[in-house]
Design a protein around this motif. Structure first.
Motif, mmCIF file in Angstrom:
data_model
loop_
_atom_site.group_PDB
_atom_site.id
_atom_site.type_symbol
_atom_site.label_atom_id
_atom_site.label_comp_id
_atom_site.label_asym_id
_atom_site.label_seq_id
_atom_site.Cartn_x
_atom_site.Cartn_y
_atom_site.Cartn_z
ATOM 1 N N SER A 1 24.051 3.174 43.780
ATOM 2 C CA SER A 1 23.554 2.040 43.019
ATOM 3 C C SER A 1 23.249 0.834 43.978
ATOM 4 C CB SER A 1 24.694 1.553 42.193
ATOM 5 O OG SER A 1 24.613 2.728 41.246
ATOM 6 N N LEU A 2 24.375 0.373 44.870
ATOM 7 C CA LEU A 2 24.115 -0.578 45.696
ATOM 8 C C LEU A 2 22.989 -0.541 46.655
ATOM 9 C CD1 LEU A 2 27.571 -1.360 47.425
ATOM 10 C CD2 LEU A 2 26.033 -2.740 46.496
ATOM 11 N N LEU A 3 22.411 0.787 47.179
ATOM 12 C CA LEU A 3 21.029 1.050 47.885
ATOM 13 C C LEU A 3 19.864 0.676 46.926
ATOM 14 C CD1 LEU A 3 21.654 4.464 49.891
ATOM 15 C CD2 LEU A 3 21.789 1.962 50.677
ATOM 16 N N GLY A 4 20.155 0.874 45.667
ATOM 17 C CA GLY A 4 19.364 0.506 44.549
ATOM 18 C C GLY A 4 18.908 -1.019 44.608
ATOM 19 N N LEU A 5 20.063 -1.762 44.710
ATOM 20 C CA LEU A 5 20.171 -3.372 44.680
ATOM 21 C C LEU A 5 19.606 -3.702 45.994
ATOM 22 C CD1 LEU A 5 21.023 -6.051 43.519
ATOM 23 C CD2 LEU A 5 23.167 -5.529 44.575
ATOM 24 N N LEU A 6 19.831 -2.992 47.095
ATOM 25 C CA LEU A 6 19.287 -3.407 48.325
ATOM 26 C C LEU A 6 17.825 -3.431 48.496
ATOM 27 C CD1 LEU A 6 19.599 -4.441 51.268
ATOM 28 C CD2 LEU A 6 19.897 -2.000 51.934
ATOM 29 N N ILE A 7 17.324 -2.199 47.965
ATOM 30 C CA ILE A 7 15.817 -2.076 47.793
ATOM 31 C C ILE A 7 15.115 -2.979 47.102
ATOM 32 C CG2 ILE A 7 14.016 -0.292 46.690
ATOM 33 C CD1 ILE A 7 16.101 1.807 47.762
ATOM 34 N N CYS A 8 15.695 -3.435 46.103
ATOM 35 C CA CYS A 8 15.120 -4.488 45.193
ATOM 36 C C CYS A 8 15.060 -5.993 46.033
ATOM 37 C CB CYS A 8 16.104 -4.927 43.798
ATOM 38 S SG CYS A 8 15.977 -3.645 42.920
ATOM 39 N N LYS A 9 15.759 -6.118 46.961
ATOM 40 C CA LYS A 9 15.784 -7.189 48.090
ATOM 41 C C LYS A 9 14.885 -7.249 49.273
ATOM 42 C CE LYS A 9 18.854 -9.401 45.254
ATOM 43 N NZ LYS A 9 18.544 -10.679 44.807
ATOM 44 N N LEU A 10 14.364 -6.086 49.245
ATOM 45 C CA LEU A 10 13.566 -5.866 50.913
ATOM 46 C C LEU A 10 11.987 -6.277 50.548
ATOM 47 C CD1 LEU A 10 15.180 -2.507 52.058
ATOM 48 C CD2 LEU A 10 15.559 -4.935 52.638
ATOM 49 N N ASP B 1 10.082 -4.464 52.911
ATOM 50 C CA ASP B 1 9.630 -3.696 54.185
ATOM 51 C C ASP B 1 9.496 -2.272 53.514
ATOM 52 O OD1 ASP B 1 9.989 -1.785 56.206
ATOM 53 O OD2 ASP B 1 11.496 -3.315 57.157
ATOM 54 N N ALA B 2 8.091 -2.026 53.637
ATOM 55 C CA ALA B 2 8.038 -0.823 52.990
ATOM 56 C C ALA B 2 8.455 0.481 53.607
ATOM 57 C CB ALA B 2 6.194 -0.561 52.831
ATOM 58 N N ALA B 3 8.540 0.595 54.975
ATOM 59 C CA ALA B 3 9.053 1.692 55.515
ATOM 60 C C ALA B 3 10.557 1.853 55.321
ATOM 61 C CB ALA B 3 8.927 1.529 57.162
ATOM 62 N N LEU B 4 11.429 0.594 55.316
ATOM 63 C CA LEU B 4 12.816 0.658 54.972
ATOM 64 C C LEU B 4 13.034 1.211 53.554
ATOM 65 C CD1 LEU B 4 15.878 0.366 56.100
ATOM 66 C CD2 LEU B 4 15.507 -1.912 55.893
ATOM 67 N N LEU C 1 14.070 -10.985 58.891
ATOM 68 C CA LEU C 1 13.958 -12.542 58.144
ATOM 69 C C LEU C 1 14.223 -13.557 59.195
ATOM 70 C CD1 LEU C 1 15.973 -11.196 55.071
ATOM 71 C CD2 LEU C 1 13.491 -11.465 55.096
ATOM 72 N N GLY C 2 14.517 -13.164 60.510
ATOM 73 C CA GLY C 2 14.787 -14.489 61.301
ATOM 74 C C GLY C 2 15.933 -15.147 61.128
ATOM 75 N N PHE D 1 24.700 0.133 58.988
ATOM 76 C CA PHE D 1 25.161 -1.055 59.999
ATOM 77 C C PHE D 1 23.780 -1.670 60.774
ATOM 78 C CE2 PHE D 1 26.313 -2.582 64.194
ATOM 79 C CZ PHE D 1 27.260 -3.640 63.843
ATOM 80 N N VAL D 2 23.275 -0.631 61.541
ATOM 81 C CA VAL D 2 22.095 -1.192 62.289
ATOM 82 C C VAL D 2 20.992 -1.655 61.485
ATOM 83 C CG1 VAL D 2 20.883 0.995 62.503
ATOM 84 C CG2 VAL D 2 20.694 -0.684 64.337
ATOM 85 N N ALA D 3 20.858 -0.878 60.284
ATOM 86 C CA ALA D 3 19.688 -1.464 59.217
ATOM 87 C C ALA D 3 19.928 -3.044 58.744
ATOM 88 C CB ALA D 3 19.573 -0.837 58.042
ATOM 89 N N ALA D 4 21.339 -3.443 58.580
ATOM 90 C CA ALA D 4 21.473 -4.679 58.351
ATOM 91 C C ALA D 4 21.112 -5.646 59.395
ATOM 92 C CB ALA D 4 23.173 -4.910 58.068
ATOM 93 N N ARG D 5 21.297 -5.152 60.649
ATOM 94 C CA ARG D 5 20.789 -6.224 61.885
ATOM 95 C C ARG D 5 19.318 -6.138 62.008
ATOM 96 N NH1 ARG D 5 22.783 -4.715 67.317
ATOM 97 N NH2 ARG D 5 22.409 -6.964 67.247
#
Length: 182
Positions: free
Chosen positions: A44-53, A55-58, A170-171, A160-164
Motif C-alpha cells: 500500500s505504501l508503494l502505491g502511495l509512493l507511485i502516486c507521488k512520482l 518518473d516512468a522507470a521508477l 527533485l533537486g 533506501f537508495v531509491a529515496a536518494r
C-alpha cells in the motif's frame, strides 16, 4: 478471471481467525497474519509512493515490486509455496547497484526526508524491514522460502537508495544526521 470476490464480508473472521488459501484458519494475531499484514502495508505504501512520482522507470520498477509483494502475500497464505525466485532477488541487487552509482557515496547517516516522495519511500523502507522481521518470526515457527526472505531484505536496501535517487531527481538534498544535534 471470473468474479472471485463477490462478497467482501463473510463473518467467518468474527471469531478472531482468518482463512488461509488452503482453507486452514489461523488466529488473526498468528505470526503468519502479522507477516501478511506487513507485506500488504508495504504494498500500500508503494502505491502511495507511485502516486507521488513523476518518473516512468521508477514507477515501472515499483509496480513490478508491488506484483512481487502480492505474490509474497500469496506465498505466506499458502504454506509450503514459493513464488519468489533467485532471479528476482538478483534483479533487485542489480537495480541497487545501478542506483548506487547515480548518487554520491555515503559519508553520513541519512534521515528520512528531503522531499515528500523520498520520505514516503523511507517509510516504505521501514515497513519492508518490519515485514522482513515478521517473516523471520514466521520462519522460526514454520519454514519460509530463503529467496522470499532475501527479497524483502534487498527490497529495503533498494528503497533506501531509491529515496536518494528521488531526492536527487527533485533537486532536494538528503537530510543528513548531525551528531551535534543529537
Amino acid at each position: 478471471m471470473g468474479n472471485r470476490l463477490s462478497k467482501l464480508y463473510t463473518r467467518t473472521g468474527d471469531d478472531g481467525t482468518s482463512g488461509l488459501s488452503g482453507g486452514e484458519r489461523v488466529a488473526k494475531n498468528h505470526a503468519r497474519m502479522h507477516a501478511m499484514g506487513s507485506v500488504d502495508e508495504l504494498n500500500s505504501l508503494l502505491g502511495l509512493l507511485i502516486c507521488k512520482l513523476d518518473d516512468a522507470a521508477l514507477t515501472e520498477l515499483l509496480t513490478a515490486i508491488q506484483h512481487d509483494l502480492f505474490n509474497i502475500g500469496g506465498e505466506i497464505s499458502m504454506p509450503g509455496q514459493s513464488f519468489i525466485t533467485a532471479d528476482k532477488v538478483a534483479r533487485l541487487e542489480q537495480r541497487i547497484d545501478e542506483f548506487n552509482t547515480q548518487v554520491e557515496p555515503l559519508k553520513d547517516f541519512i534521515l528520512p526526508g528531503g522531499s515528500e516522495a523520498a520520505a514516503i519511500c523511507h517509510m516504505a523502507r521501514a515497513v519492508a524491514r518490519r515485514a522482513e522481521r515478521d517473516l523471520i518470526s514466521l520462519h522460526q515457527l514454520e519454514p519460509v522460502c530463503d529467496t522470499t526472505r532475501q527479497y524483502l531484505n534487498r527490497l529495503s536496501d533498494l528503497l533506501f537508495v531509491a529515496a536518494r535517487i528521488i531526492n536527487q531527481a527533485l533537486g532536494q538534498p538528503d537530510v543528513l544526521w548531525k551528531k551535534e544535534l543529537a
